[in-house]
Design a protein around this motif. Structure first.
Motif, PDB file in Angstrom:
ATOM      1  N   ALA A  64      11.041 -28.928   4.680  1.00  0.00           N
ATOM      2  CA  ALA A  64      10.675 -29.864   5.748  1.00  0.00           C
ATOM      3  C   ALA A  64      11.129 -31.277   5.416  1.00  0.00           C
ATOM      4  N   LEU A  65      11.005 -31.653   4.163  1.00  0.00           N
ATOM      5  CA  LEU A  65      11.437 -32.991   3.750  1.00  0.00           C
ATOM      6  C   LEU A  65      12.945 -33.168   3.894  1.00  0.00           C
ATOM      7  N   GLU A  66      13.665 -32.046   3.969  1.00  0.00           N
ATOM      8  CA  GLU A  66      15.121 -32.071   4.176  1.00  0.00           C
ATOM      9  C   GLU A  66      15.465 -31.752   5.639  1.00  0.00           C
ATOM     10  N   ASP A  67      14.449 -31.774   6.519  1.00  0.00           N
ATOM     11  CA  ASP A  67      14.614 -31.457   7.946  1.00  0.00           C
ATOM     12  C   ASP A  67      15.143 -30.048   8.170  1.00  0.00           C
ATOM     13  N   ASP A  68      14.773 -29.127   7.300  1.00  0.00           N
ATOM     14  CA  ASP A  68      15.160 -27.720   7.417  1.00  0.00           C
ATOM     15  C   ASP A  68      13.888 -26.946   7.788  1.00  0.00           C
ATOM     16  N   TYR A  69      13.715 -26.714   9.078  1.00  0.00           N
ATOM     17  CA  TYR A  69      12.475 -26.131   9.575  1.00  0.00           C
ATOM     18  C   TYR A  69      12.622 -24.659   9.911  1.00  0.00           C
ATOM     19  N   SER A  70      11.532 -23.953   9.812  1.00  0.00           N
ATOM     20  CA  SER A  70      11.476 -22.537  10.140  1.00  0.00           C
ATOM     21  C   SER A  70      11.670 -22.326  11.640  1.00  0.00           C
ATOM     22  N   ALA A  71      12.213 -21.167  11.998  1.00  0.00           N
ATOM     23  CA  ALA A  71      12.339 -20.787  13.403  1.00  0.00           C
ATOM     24  C   ALA A  71      10.989 -20.337  13.961  1.00  0.00           C
ATOM     25  N   ASP A  72      10.071 -19.933  13.086  1.00  0.00           N
ATOM     26  CA  ASP A  72       8.730 -19.518  13.487  1.00  0.00           C
ATOM     27  C   ASP A  72       7.948 -20.769  13.908  1.00  0.00           C
ATOM     28  N   PRO A  73       7.484 -20.873  15.158  1.00  0.00           N
ATOM     29  CA  PRO A  73       6.822 -22.095  15.638  1.00  0.00           C
ATOM     30  C   PRO A  73       5.585 -22.495  14.820  1.00  0.00           C
ATOM     31  N   GLU A  74       4.776 -21.519  14.424  1.00  0.00           N
ATOM     32  CA  GLU A  74       3.569 -21.842  13.652  1.00  0.00           C
ATOM     33  C   GLU A  74       3.930 -22.405  12.277  1.00  0.00           C
ATOM     34  N   LYS A  75       4.885 -21.773  11.629  1.00  0.00           N
ATOM     35  CA  LYS A  75       5.334 -22.234  10.316  1.00  0.00           C
ATOM     36  C   LYS A  75       5.993 -23.609  10.422  1.00  0.00           C
ATOM     37  N   ARG A  76       6.775 -23.806  11.480  1.00  0.00           N
ATOM     38  CA  ARG A  76       7.428 -25.096  11.707  1.00  0.00           C
ATOM     39  C   ARG A  76       6.380 -26.204  11.898  1.00  0.00           C
ATOM     40  N   ASP A  77       5.335 -25.918  12.679  1.00  0.00           N
ATOM     41  CA  ASP A  77       4.277 -26.911  12.880  1.00  0.00           C
ATOM     42  C   ASP A  77       3.634 -27.300  11.548  1.00  0.00           C
ATOM     43  N   LEU A  78       3.398 -26.312  10.693  1.00  0.00           N
ATOM     44  CA  LEU A  78       2.809 -26.610   9.384  1.00  0.00           C
ATOM     45  C   LEU A  78       3.769 -27.420   8.521  1.00  0.00           C
ATOM     46  N   GLN A  79       5.057 -27.155   8.649  1.00  0.00           N
ATOM     47  CA  GLN A  79       6.045 -27.954   7.915  1.00  0.00           C
ATOM     48  C   GLN A  79       6.036 -29.399   8.425  1.00  0.00           C
ATOM     49  N   LEU A  80       5.940 -29.568   9.737  1.00  0.00           N
ATOM     50  CA  LEU A  80       5.885 -30.916  10.309  1.00  0.00           C
ATOM     51  C   LEU A  80       4.612 -31.640   9.878  1.00  0.00           C
TER      52      LEU A  80
END
Length: 173
Positions: A66-82
């Motif tokens: 996430a700190l490298e702006d590399d987010y998961s395609a899974d929306p829930e996981k992406r939200d947690l990364q954000l």
């Protein structure tokens, strides 16, 4: 924050001073490259454990991505990364001297809350109440108007929150 009348205050103050001295000695013994990298590592570690306490299990590698702006395609996981990135961004802002007054001042806590919430995805700005199914929106920089439970922890009542913040600040002064 140990009260002045506490019989343990002197001993705890001595231990705190000893810890600060040892920490300073340790820090000065580190090579510059390691000392420079430690704050980022500690922020990520604090984020991981803090979010885990809240029931948000974001694996350290996902935090780093996430700190490298590399987010998961899974929306829930992406939200947690954000969420993790928001947490670390605000902590870095604090560490870099962003606060104008004491970090325990109610105004500082409200500003931290605002900065954090403004970086969250919309989905994480809603709180679900398990017993009723009701949902309430979290408003950046505003104290809550409803009761809150996190796991088995029941937070102070909404009406007591301003007094609680004032007490924390007074005790830290």
């Amino acid at each position: 924050m140990v009260s002045e009348g506490s019989p343990q205050r002197a001993g705890l103050s001595d231990l705190a001073l000893e810890l600060a001295e040892k920490s300073a000695a340790f820090q000065s013994s580190l090579p510059e490259s390691i000392a420079a990298a430690l704050p980022d590592l500690v922020r990520s570690m604090n984020c991981y454990y803090s979010n885990l306490i809240e029931g948000h299990n974001t694996h350290p590698i996902d935090i780093e991505r996430a700190l490298e702006d590399d987010y998961s395609a899974d929306p829930e996981k992406r939200d947690l990364q954000l969420e993790a990135k928001a947490h670390i961004t605000v902590q870095k802002w604090i560490d870099d001297g962003g606060l104008e007054v004491s970090p325990t001042a109610p105004a500082s806590i409200i500003e931290m809350h605002c900065r954090f919430c403004e970086l969250l995805p919309e989905n994480l700005l809603w709180v679900a109440y398990l017993q009723t199914g009701a949902r309430a929106q979290v408003v950046p920089a505003e104290l809550r108007e409803r009761y809150v439970e996190v796991g088995q922890h029941i937070a102070v009542s909404p009406g007591a929150a301003p007094r609680f913040l004032d007490r924390i600040h007074a005790a830290a002064a």
